[in-house]
Design a protein around this motif. Structure first.
Motif, PDB file in Angstrom:
ATOM      1  N   LEU A 131       3.487  21.588  -3.614  1.00 38.72           N
ATOM      2  CA  LEU A 131       3.630  21.111  -5.035  1.00 38.72           C
ATOM      3  C   LEU A 131       4.645  21.969  -5.827  1.00 38.72           C
ATOM      4  N   ASN A 132       5.468  22.232  -5.260  1.00 36.66           N
ATOM      5  CA  ASN A 132       7.102  22.395  -5.782  1.00 36.66           C
ATOM      6  C   ASN A 132       8.221  20.628  -5.148  1.00 36.66           C
ATOM      7  N   LEU A 133       7.994  20.398  -3.692  1.00 35.77           N
ATOM      8  CA  LEU A 133       8.015  19.524  -3.474  1.00 35.77           C
ATOM      9  C   LEU A 133       7.250  17.990  -2.908  1.00 35.77           C
ATOM     10  N   ARG A 134       7.485  16.936  -3.956  1.00 34.23           N
ATOM     11  CA  ARG A 134       5.562  16.326  -3.563  1.00 34.23           C
ATOM     12  C   ARG A 134       7.197  14.827  -3.061  1.00 34.23           C
ATOM     13  N   ALA A 135       6.448  14.704  -1.724  1.00 32.01           N
ATOM     14  CA  ALA A 135       7.928  13.441  -1.204  1.00 32.01           C
ATOM     15  C   ALA A 135       6.712  12.734  -1.057  1.00 32.01           C
ATOM     16  N   GLU A 136       7.158  11.389  -0.593  1.00 31.43           N
ATOM     17  CA  GLU A 136       5.686   9.989  -0.821  1.00 31.43           C
ATOM     18  C   GLU A 136       6.783   8.992   0.518  1.00 31.43           C
ATOM     19  N   TYR A 137       6.140   7.776   0.888  1.00 30.77           N
ATOM     20  CA  TYR A 137       6.715   7.154   0.740  1.00 30.77           C
ATOM     21  C   TYR A 137       6.670   5.545  -0.283  1.00 30.77           C
ATOM     22  N   SER A 138       7.424   5.735  -0.988  1.00 36.24           N
ATOM     23  CA  SER A 138       7.009   5.399  -2.308  1.00 36.24           C
ATOM     24  C   SER A 138       7.113   3.501  -2.119  1.00 36.24           C
ATOM     25  N   MET A 139       6.797   2.484  -3.181  1.00 36.94           N
ATOM     26  CA  MET A 139       7.402   1.222  -2.637  1.00 36.94           C
ATOM     27  C   MET A 139       6.711   1.156  -4.429  1.00 36.94           C
ATOM     28  N   PHE A 140       8.218   0.340  -5.517  1.00 40.72           N
ATOM     29  CA  PHE A 140       7.685   0.382  -6.897  1.00 40.72           C
ATOM     30  C   PHE A 140       8.133  -1.255  -7.464  1.00 40.72           C
ATOM     31  N   ASP A 141       7.585  -2.124  -8.101  1.00 40.94           N
ATOM     32  CA  ASP A 141       7.824  -3.309  -9.034  1.00 40.94           C
ATOM     33  C   ASP A 141       8.660  -3.307  -9.046  1.00 40.94           C
ATOM     34  N   ARG A 142       9.683  -4.471  -8.946  1.00 43.90           N
ATOM     35  CA  ARG A 142      11.524  -4.720  -9.252  1.00 43.90           C
ATOM     36  C   ARG A 142      11.934  -4.495 -10.837  1.00 43.90           C
ATOM     37  N   ASP A 143      10.918  -4.944 -11.397  1.00 42.04           N
ATOM     38  CA  ASP A 143      10.823  -5.851 -13.106  1.00 42.04           C
ATOM     39  C   ASP A 143      10.323  -4.052 -13.640  1.00 42.04           C
ATOM     40  N   THR A 144       9.657  -3.837 -13.397  1.00 44.89           N
ATOM     41  CA  THR A 144       8.842  -3.232 -14.437  1.00 44.89           C
ATOM     42  C   THR A 144       9.199  -0.860 -13.944  1.00 44.89           C
ATOM     43  N   GLY A 145       8.693  -1.125 -12.811  1.00 43.14           N
ATOM     44  CA  GLY A 145       9.158   0.459 -12.396  1.00 43.14           C
ATOM     45  C   GLY A 145       7.905   0.422 -11.307  1.00 43.14           C
ATOM     46  N   ARG A 146       6.893  -0.221 -12.181  1.00 43.68           N
ATOM     47  CA  ARG A 146       5.674   0.760 -11.639  1.00 43.68           C
ATOM     48  C   ARG A 146       5.075   0.924 -10.034  1.00 43.68           C
ATOM     49  N   PRO A 147       4.323   1.832  -9.823  1.00 44.50           N
ATOM     50  CA  PRO A 147       4.303   2.094  -8.390  1.00 44.50           C
ATOM     51  C   PRO A 147       3.318   1.107  -7.823  1.00 44.50           C
ATOM     52  N   VAL A 148       3.272   0.396  -6.815  1.00 46.63           N
ATOM     53  CA  VAL A 148       2.757  -0.392  -6.644  1.00 46.63           C
ATOM     54  C   VAL A 148       2.282   0.062  -5.288  1.00 46.63           C
ATOM     55  N   CYS A 149       2.690   0.832  -4.316  1.00 46.83           N
ATOM     56  CA  CYS A 149       1.622   1.244  -3.014  1.00 46.83           C
ATOM     57  C   CYS A 149       2.621   2.741  -3.176  1.00 46.83           C
ATOM     58  N   VAL A 150       1.585   4.064  -2.712  1.00 54.43           N
ATOM     59  CA  VAL A 150       2.132   5.278  -2.506  1.00 54.43           C
ATOM     60  C   VAL A 150       1.220   5.580  -1.457  1.00 54.43           C
ATOM     61  N   GLY A 151       2.599   6.487  -0.367  1.00 58.35           N
ATOM     62  CA  GLY A 151       1.061   6.792   0.757  1.00 58.35           C
ATOM     63  C   GLY A 151       1.955   7.872   1.373  1.00 58.35           C
ATOM     64  N   ASN A 152       1.612   8.499   2.128  1.00 61.50           N
ATOM     65  CA  ASN A 152       2.213   9.495   3.364  1.00 61.50           C
ATOM     66  C   ASN A 152       1.808   9.736   4.423  1.00 61.50           C
ATOM     67  N   GLY A 153       1.966   8.405   5.401  1.00 58.82           N
ATOM     68  CA  GLY A 153       2.039   7.932   6.932  1.00 58.82           C
ATOM     69  C   GLY A 153       1.196   8.265   7.075  1.00 58.82           C
ATOM     70  N   GLU A 154      -0.363   8.034   6.166  1.00 58.73           N
ATOM     71  CA  GLU A 154      -2.001   8.572   6.727  1.00 58.73           C
ATOM     72  C   GLU A 154      -2.152   7.628   6.062  1.00 58.73           C
TER      73      GLU A 154
END
Length: 306
Positions: free
Chosen positions: A78-101
């Motif tokens: 809860l203190n540290l949330r770490a994910e694999y993240s891909m964001f839209d280059r223009d808007t900064g909106r998240p496109v894909c967020v995962g944890n390796g599974e």
């Protein structure tokens, strides 16, 4: 509670290890070798410094490379949330967020749940620029015990080190992570990829001048006082966990401009916003020689700081 909106810990300030500067008409992240505490207010010169920044800098007699902190939650995740993240280059909106599974991916048909093989094994990730993205919330000072400072980072070194330390401190304290007096530390190291130049990352330890035994004793005493006062740490963790789960993605609309500039500084060079704490992970002028390109790649892979 609004459904679809992640309820995240209240933020009263930011922890950064760098800044965004304008070079040749582009806004680019620039490295630093110390922490900076800022408010959440920007002016023409960038983020306004938080009053604690000067106070802690005086206590450190120079560069701010250690910050005394506590955590809000007992659960390390809860203190540290770490994910694999891909964001839209223009808007900064998240496109894909995962944890390796598994991952959540936004598409034309809404948000889908899909397998996540991590960036190295994902063609979609390699095409779009997926990388680790961590958010660390900490309490600094005694003014607001439920208000936090946030450090955002894309550094492998910082995320790996902080994850390990959080798990270890939680284990040795018997679950009293939220009561331990700790400090964030900025450490440097050299690698073959960095050509022996130092790269910086964030670590976690007991406060300077103290020992682990001292910290454990203080944690037990604080836990006893809180219990006597009716403080319910289990309920606080449960509320935070439910808040994070309330939305598909953690990023709020006002965070997206900063995300776009952190992840894709060239794409975000015409924006007015400044990057958050992970600016220093990818800082350097545009490479012009082969050596510059190799050093730039080393910084990206090793996580220069934060």
């Amino acid at each position: 509670m609004l459904r679809g909106l992640a309820i995240t810990p209240p933020v009263i300030g930011r922890i950064s290890i760098g800044r965004v500067v304008e070079k040749n008409g582009k806004r680019l992240p620039e490295r630093d070798d110390q922490f900076t505490l800022t408010s959440q207010i920007q002016n023409r010169d960038g983020w306004v410094l938080h009053p604690l920044n000067e106070e802690l800098r005086k206590a450190n007699t120079g560069k701010l490379r250690a910050i005394p902190i506590r955590f809000m939650f007992r659960d390390p995740d809860l203190n540290l949330r770490a994910e694999y993240s891909m964001f839209d280059r223009d808007t900064g909106r998240p496109v894909c967020v995962g944890n390796g599974e598994t991952c959540k991916r936004a598409g034309d048909n809404g948000i889908e749940s899909l397998p996540c093989p991590s960036p190295d094994g994902c063609a979609f990730a390699q095409a779009g620029g997926c990388k680790p993205y961590g958010r660390l919330n900490v309490v600094i000072g005694d003014e607001d015990e439920l208000g936090s400072f946030i450090l955002r980072t894309t550094s492998y070194n910082s995320i790996r080190t902080l994850s390990a330390r959080l798990q270890y401190f939680s284990a040795v304290s018997g679950g009293l992570l939220a009561c331990l007096p700790l400090e964030l530390k900025l450490r440097g190291k050299s690698t073959t990829q960095s050509y022996r130049s130092p790269i910086f990352y964030v670590d976690l330890g007991v406060r300077s001048g103290s020992t682990l035994e001292d910290a454990l004793t203080q944690a037990q005493e604080l836990d006893a006082r809180r219990r006597a006062a009716g403080f319910d740490q289990t309920a606080l963790d449960a509320a935070a966990r439910a808040g994070f789960a309330n939305g598909a993605f953690e990023d709020s609309p006002d965070e997206r401009a900063a995300v776009a500039e952190e992840f894709y500084p060239d794409a975000g060079s015409d924006r007015q916003g400044a990057t958050d704490g992970s600016a220093t992970d990818t800082s350097a002028p545009a490479p012009t020689t082969l050596r510059d390109k190799l050093e730039r790649k080393a910084v990206l892979l090793g996580g220069a700081a934060a």
